[in-house]
Design a protein around this motif. Structure first.
Motif, PDB file in Angstrom:
ATOM      1  N   GLY A   1      -3.501 -10.289   3.301  1.00 13.69           N
ATOM      2  CA  GLY A   1      -2.587  -9.829   2.265  1.00 13.69           C
ATOM      3  C   GLY A   1      -3.345  -9.190   1.116  1.00 13.69           C
ATOM      4  O   GLY A   1      -2.914  -8.186   0.536  1.00 13.69           O
TER       5      GLY A   1
ATOM      6  N   LEU B   1      -3.952  -5.428   0.944  1.00 14.17           N
ATOM      7  CA  LEU B   1      -2.899  -4.517   0.485  1.00 14.17           C
ATOM      8  C   LEU B   1      -2.835  -4.437  -1.037  1.00 14.17           C
ATOM      9  O   LEU B   1      -2.174  -3.562  -1.583  1.00 14.17           O
ATOM     10  N   ALA B   2      -3.515  -5.362  -1.709  1.00 12.34           N
ATOM     11  CA  ALA B   2      -3.444  -5.415  -3.171  1.00 12.34           C
ATOM     12  C   ALA B   2      -4.423  -4.456  -3.833  1.00 12.34           C
ATOM     13  O   ALA B   2      -4.235  -4.075  -4.993  1.00 12.34           O
TER      14      ALA B   2
ATOM     15  N   ILE C   1       1.243  -5.402  -4.200  1.00 10.28           N
ATOM     16  CA  ILE C   1       0.949  -4.294  -3.286  1.00 10.28           C
ATOM     17  C   ILE C   1       0.560  -3.050  -4.075  1.00 10.28           C
ATOM     18  O   ILE C   1       1.272  -2.635  -4.994  1.00 10.28           O
ATOM     19  N   ASP C   2      -0.580  -2.474  -3.717  1.00  8.91           N
ATOM     20  CA  ASP C   2      -1.045  -1.231  -4.324  1.00  8.91           C
ATOM     21  C   ASP C   2      -0.689  -0.073  -3.387  1.00  8.91           C
ATOM     22  O   ASP C   2      -1.177  -0.012  -2.258  1.00  8.91           O
TER      23      ASP C   2
ATOM     24  N   THR D   1      -3.590   1.951  -1.845  1.00  7.69           N
ATOM     25  CA  THR D   1      -4.354   1.214  -0.838  1.00  7.69           C
ATOM     26  C   THR D   1      -3.599   1.124   0.480  1.00  7.69           C
ATOM     27  O   THR D   1      -4.151   1.395   1.554  1.00  7.69           O
ATOM     28  N   ILE D   2      -2.325   0.762   0.412  1.00  7.14           N
ATOM     29  CA  ILE D   2      -1.547   0.636   1.637  1.00  7.14           C
ATOM     30  C   ILE D   2      -1.378   2.013   2.298  1.00  7.14           C
ATOM     31  O   ILE D   2      -1.342   2.132   3.527  1.00  7.14           O
TER      32      ILE D   2
ATOM     33  N   ASN E   1      -1.692 -12.024  -1.084  1.00  9.76           N
ATOM     34  CA  ASN E   1      -1.500 -11.242  -2.317  1.00  9.76           C
ATOM     35  C   ASN E   1      -0.272 -11.710  -3.093  1.00  9.76           C
ATOM     36  O   ASN E   1      -0.098 -11.357  -4.260  1.00  9.76           O
TER      37      ASN E   1
ATOM     38  N   ASN F   1       5.091  -8.177   2.910  1.00 10.29           N
ATOM     39  CA  ASN F   1       4.026  -7.242   3.248  1.00 10.29           C
ATOM     40  C   ASN F   1       4.368  -6.418   4.486  1.00 10.29           C
ATOM     41  O   ASN F   1       4.056  -5.231   4.575  1.00 10.29           O
TER      42      ASN F   1
ATOM     43  N   ALA G   1       6.659  -3.643   3.580  1.00  9.36           N
ATOM     44  CA  ALA G   1       5.931  -2.583   2.883  1.00  9.36           C
ATOM     45  C   ALA G   1       5.155  -1.711   3.865  1.00  9.36           C
ATOM     46  O   ALA G   1       5.135  -0.476   3.737  1.00  9.36           O
ATOM     47  N   LEU G   2       4.527  -2.341   4.856  1.00  9.63           N
ATOM     48  CA  LEU G   2       3.805  -1.577   5.877  1.00  9.63           C
ATOM     49  C   LEU G   2       4.760  -0.718   6.695  1.00  9.63           C
ATOM     50  O   LEU G   2       4.478   0.462   6.976  1.00  9.63           O
TER      51      LEU G   2
END
Length: 235
Positions: free
Chosen positions: A15, A18-19, A26-27, A30-31, A56, A82, A85-86
């Motif tokens: 996790g 992804l930060a 979540i950034d 980065t993701i 995260n 997460n 988000a992905l």
């Protein structure tokens, strides 16, 4: 299209990966970098599944004054956030993705069904497995190993904040030795903390190699499936 050493892989992301630099939540940048490379994997013909942690947002150790089962279920829900988000970031890049959950929540994602997951992979979709194994006391490392076995993955790509497996923490010990190749048994005997012991033993028993790489360079995922030397291989 190049020959792939590993046609079907499971990517294990923490996790925290992804930060990014913000260290929590979540950034988007980065993701986005990670999903750009996952898209590249699929464009090369690889079948890709993902297991992501939830550190995260929540880790079991945060709930040290909380009943363990409750704390673990909170962590499972964090992995689902997460996973969503992905899925969103991949679809924004034109990659078909499916979120499957080990805890049933049909409005959010499909329940995990092995045959359905494999069918998605065969159709070129990325499958994101969330909520760990669906049971407390098991980590997302164990979930990654279990799902890899269930979908007949040829390798697990383990994205870490360091670029491989070391004899000690390289952040605190500058003399720590980096391993290019190591056995499952050595990882267990030396307690190297790559994945938890249950996950490592499951990979050993089912002959699934682990490729540990630095997630700050997502291109390592592409190099790994092409058979190029990256990070540390455990087999």
């Amino acid at each position: 299209m190049p020959d792939l050493k590993y046609k079907r892989v499971l990517v294990k992301l923490s996790g925290e990966a992804l930060a990014g630099d913000i260290k929590h939540g979540i950034d988007a940048k980065t993701i986005g970098k990670i999903c750009d490379k996952i898209k590249e994997l699929t464009s090369l013909g690889a079948q890709v599944a993902i297991v992501v942690g939830g550190g995260n947002f929540w880790r079991g150790k945060y709930g040290h004054q909380m009943e363990r089962t409750t704390s673990d279920y909170m962590g499972m829900l964090a992995t689902c956030m997460n996973g969503l988000a992905l899925q969103d970031a991949l679809e924004a890049r034109g990659v078909y993705a499916r979120l499957q959950t080990a805890i049933e929540m049909r409005e959010v994602g499909e329940p995990f069904i092995q045959r359905k997951a494999i069918k998605h992979l065969e159709k070129g979709r990325v499958v994101i497995f969330s909520c760990g194994t669906g049971h407390p006391y098991f980590t997302t490392d164990t979930a990654a190993a279990l799902r890899a076995v269930e979908i007949n993955a040829q390798a697990i790509l383990v994205g870490k904040t360091i670029d491989g497996v070391y004899s000690d923490d390289p952040k605190t010990n500058p003399n720590a030795e980096k391993y290019d190749k190591i056995t499952y048994l050595d990882v267990l005997n030396k307690d190297l903390k790559v994945m938890d012991s249950t996950a490592t033993a499951l990979c050993r028993d089912n002959h699934i190699p682990l490729i540990v790489f630095g997630i700050d360079e997502p291109a390592n995922m592409v190099k790994a499936i092409l058979g190029e030397k990256v990070g540390t291989i455990i087999e």
